[in-house]
Design a protein around this motif. Structure first.
Motif, PDB file in Angstrom:
ATOM      1  N   THR A   1     -17.913 -49.063 -48.035  1.00 33.19           N
ATOM      2  CA  THR A   1     -17.511 -48.921 -46.788  1.00 33.19           C
ATOM      3  C   THR A   1     -16.509 -47.655 -46.842  1.00 33.19           C
ATOM      4  O   THR A   1     -15.992 -47.150 -47.618  1.00 33.19           O
ATOM      5  N   TYR A   2     -16.537 -47.057 -45.685  1.00 31.55           N
ATOM      6  CA  TYR A   2     -15.878 -45.821 -45.125  1.00 31.55           C
ATOM      7  C   TYR A   2     -14.683 -46.401 -44.231  1.00 31.55           C
ATOM      8  O   TYR A   2     -15.189 -47.440 -43.215  1.00 31.55           O
ATOM      9  N   GLY A   3     -13.366 -46.335 -44.642  1.00 32.15           N
ATOM     10  CA  GLY A   3     -12.258 -47.022 -44.007  1.00 32.15           C
ATOM     11  C   GLY A   3     -12.320 -46.898 -42.387  1.00 32.15           C
ATOM     12  O   GLY A   3     -12.817 -45.763 -41.873  1.00 32.15           O
ATOM     13  N   ALA A   4     -11.907 -47.784 -41.691  1.00 33.84           N
ATOM     14  CA  ALA A   4     -11.828 -48.015 -40.296  1.00 33.84           C
ATOM     15  C   ALA A   4     -10.831 -46.852 -39.827  1.00 33.84           C
ATOM     16  O   ALA A   4      -9.975 -46.326 -40.677  1.00 33.84           O
ATOM     17  N   GLY A   5     -11.107 -46.161 -38.996  1.00 39.53           N
ATOM     18  CA  GLY A   5     -10.653 -44.781 -38.231  1.00 39.53           C
ATOM     19  C   GLY A   5     -10.551 -43.866 -39.277  1.00 39.53           C
ATOM     20  O   GLY A   5      -9.943 -42.698 -39.017  1.00 39.53           O
ATOM     21  N   GLY A   6     -11.741 -43.680 -40.097  1.00 46.52           N
ATOM     22  CA  GLY A   6     -12.241 -42.725 -40.829  1.00 46.52           C
ATOM     23  C   GLY A   6     -11.287 -42.317 -42.083  1.00 46.52           C
ATOM     24  O   GLY A   6     -11.186 -41.273 -42.730  1.00 46.52           O
ATOM     25  N   THR A   7     -10.323 -43.519 -42.565  1.00 45.17           N
ATOM     26  CA  THR A   7      -9.564 -43.226 -43.622  1.00 45.17           C
ATOM     27  C   THR A   7     -10.552 -43.524 -44.750  1.00 45.17           C
ATOM     28  O   THR A   7     -11.460 -43.983 -44.589  1.00 45.17           O
ATOM     29  N   THR A   8      -9.966 -43.185 -45.936  1.00 47.81           N
ATOM     30  CA  THR A   8     -10.824 -43.430 -47.235  1.00 47.81           C
ATOM     31  C   THR A   8     -12.077 -42.492 -47.388  1.00 47.81           C
ATOM     32  O   THR A   8     -12.941 -42.664 -48.221  1.00 47.81           O
ATOM     33  N   ARG A   9     -12.164 -41.462 -46.452  1.00 47.45           N
ATOM     34  CA  ARG A   9     -13.517 -40.351 -46.534  1.00 47.45           C
ATOM     35  C   ARG A   9     -13.682 -40.289 -47.808  1.00 47.45           C
ATOM     36  O   ARG A   9     -14.918 -40.423 -48.212  1.00 47.45           O
ATOM     37  N   LEU A  10     -12.595 -39.383 -48.891  1.00 49.93           N
ATOM     38  CA  LEU A  10     -13.110 -38.894 -50.016  1.00 49.93           C
ATOM     39  C   LEU A  10     -13.066 -40.294 -51.087  1.00 49.93           C
ATOM     40  O   LEU A  10     -13.767 -40.072 -52.098  1.00 49.93           O
ATOM     41  N   ARG A  11     -12.302 -41.245 -50.787  1.00 49.64           N
ATOM     42  CA  ARG A  11     -12.238 -42.397 -51.751  1.00 49.64           C
ATOM     43  C   ARG A  11     -13.640 -42.828 -51.704  1.00 49.64           C
ATOM     44  O   ARG A  11     -14.024 -43.540 -52.887  1.00 49.64           O
ATOM     45  N   THR A  12     -14.284 -43.334 -50.760  1.00 49.86           N
ATOM     46  CA  THR A  12     -15.567 -43.527 -50.927  1.00 49.86           C
ATOM     47  C   THR A  12     -16.560 -43.208 -51.535  1.00 49.86           C
ATOM     48  O   THR A  12     -17.332 -43.787 -52.305  1.00 49.86           O
ATOM     49  N   ILE A  13     -16.511 -41.811 -51.447  1.00 45.05           N
ATOM     50  CA  ILE A  13     -17.469 -40.974 -52.412  1.00 45.05           C
ATOM     51  C   ILE A  13     -17.053 -41.058 -53.629  1.00 45.05           C
ATOM     52  O   ILE A  13     -17.818 -41.333 -54.719  1.00 45.05           O
ATOM     53  N   ASP A  14     -15.393 -41.166 -54.066  1.00 42.86           N
ATOM     54  CA  ASP A  14     -15.521 -41.285 -55.545  1.00 42.86           C
ATOM     55  C   ASP A  14     -15.718 -42.631 -56.069  1.00 42.86           C
ATOM     56  O   ASP A  14     -16.069 -42.758 -57.258  1.00 42.86           O
ATOM     57  N   ILE A  15     -15.491 -43.736 -55.438  1.00 43.57           N
ATOM     58  CA  ILE A  15     -15.780 -44.846 -55.707  1.00 43.57           C
ATOM     59  C   ILE A  15     -17.470 -45.115 -55.917  1.00 43.57           C
ATOM     60  O   ILE A  15     -17.893 -45.612 -57.072  1.00 43.57           O
TER      61      ILE A  15
END
Ligand SMILES: Cc1cc2nc3c(=O)[nH]c(=O)nc-3n(C[C@H](O)[C@H](O)[C@H](O)COP(=O)(O)OP(=O)(O)OC[C@H]3O[C@@H](n4cnc5c(N)ncnc54)[C@H](O)[C@@H]3O)c2cc1C
Length: 293
Positions: free
Chosen positions: A48-62
């Motif tokens: 998932t892509y964090g609510a509020g647009g958080t974790t943008r790049l973390r989603t890609i890294d995971i």
């Protein structure tokens, strides 16, 4: 494998949804979950892509790590929240550079404290616009979108919501993954309307196994899923016994999945909340083969 290639006749497309953890303990749980579910040969794992647009790049890294460590296709969730069109395009470039072939294209929920969804400056208002932007940028991505058997909370009625879902498919989505639901009749009714509306892409039921009553109550209150009274009373009766809640949840999900598969569901999308135990029990009961056998 692209989403468009997964749901072939005679094949069952299993997909697993995880979220980016916030702590080292959470990280360990995430990777253990994926490790334990990999033998069931999921067609993809989505993050998932964090609510509020958080974790943008973390989603890609995971997603990149899932592909590298487990040799499984990953699907990166992506929302319109807080990003201009240029920022959305940049993120897509980063996802492509990381070797990610599938995107779950979503509008996202309004950030906390905001009553209704408002686009970022220069951004997008609805997921169908995001699908169009992705398709404009690259024909290569497989694209999944969200569907709501019990209607999206903001939609005035199911018909309008379905018309809006069709916009996403017409813009280029390859498959629809549903919001979690516990009442199969609602899914079947929705599927009938979906087919009558001329939507031809695969419709994949989204299942969240209940592992803890308190948690599922919070989640259903947020997303608006209907919780059957009979199931609620059984869980209430064991509210001090987490093991009993887990057993009731697993039993319900097995029954639900069996019926959906018998009725021709081409796959299943499990919201596992970074825990594998319930999903393993369900997949074993359904006879999903593992690569360990
Ligand atoms: C499988 C799945 C995965 C999800 N993953 C995430 C995630 O990773 N991160 C996250 O933050 N959230 C996630 N969500 C939640 C999702 O972001 C919310 O449900 C959000 O409120 C709606 O997103 P959507 O993409 O369905 O929006 P949309 O399809 O844009 O719909 C939103 C509302 O607007 C209406 N609408 C749509 N298009 C139009 C139009 N053109 N004109 C007028 N009205 C329109 C719809 O009827 C609906 O009521 C996920 C949901 C599902 C089912």
């Amino acid at each position: 494998m692209r989403i468009s290639e997964i749901y072939q006749p005679g094949e069952f497309g299993l997909s697993i949804e995880v979220f980016p953890p916030k702590t080292p303990k959470g990280d360990a749980a995430l990777w253990e979950t994926i490790e334990r579910l990999t033998p069931y040969r999921p067609a993809f794992i989505s993050c998932t892509y964090g609510a509020g647009g958080t974790t943008r790049l973390r989603t890609i890294d995971i997603c990149r790590e899932i592909q590298e460590r487990f040799e499984l296709p990953a699907t990166a969730h992506f929302t319109c929240v807080g990003s201009s069109r240029d920022e959305l395009r940049e993120w897509l470039d980063s996802a492509a550079a990381a070797g990610i072939g599938n995107i779950m294209a979503l509008r996202g929920d309004p950030p906390q404290g905001m009553e209704e969804f408002r686009p970022a400056e220069g951004g997008l208002t609805y997921a169908n616009e995001l699908v169009a932007l992705i398709r404009e940028q690259s024909k290569e991505f497989g694209i999944g979108v969200a569907g709501y058997p019990e209607k999206h909370q903001e939609a005035p009625d199911p018909e309008t919501d379905l018309t809006n879902l069709k916009r996403k498919v017409d813009a280029g989505a390859d498959a629809v993954f549903t919001q979690l639901f516990f009442v199969n009749e609602n899914f079947f009714r929705f599927r009938e309307a979906y087919e009558q509306a001329g939507i031809r892409v695969p419709l994949i039921p989204g299942i969240m196994p209940i592992t803890e009553f308190a948690r599922i109550k919070r989640i259903t209150a947020m997303c608006g899923a209907i919780f059957p009274d009979e199931l609620a009373s059984r869980l209430e009766a064991v509210q001090d016994d987490k093991e009993a809640q887990f057993e009731i949840g697993v039993e319900h999900a097995i029954r639900q999945c069996r019926e959906l598969i018998d009725a021709g569901a081409p796959g299943m999308h499990f919201y596992v909340l970074n825990k594998s135990q319930a999903c393993e029990r369900i997949l074993d009961a359904l006879g999903v083969e593992t690569s360990c056998e």
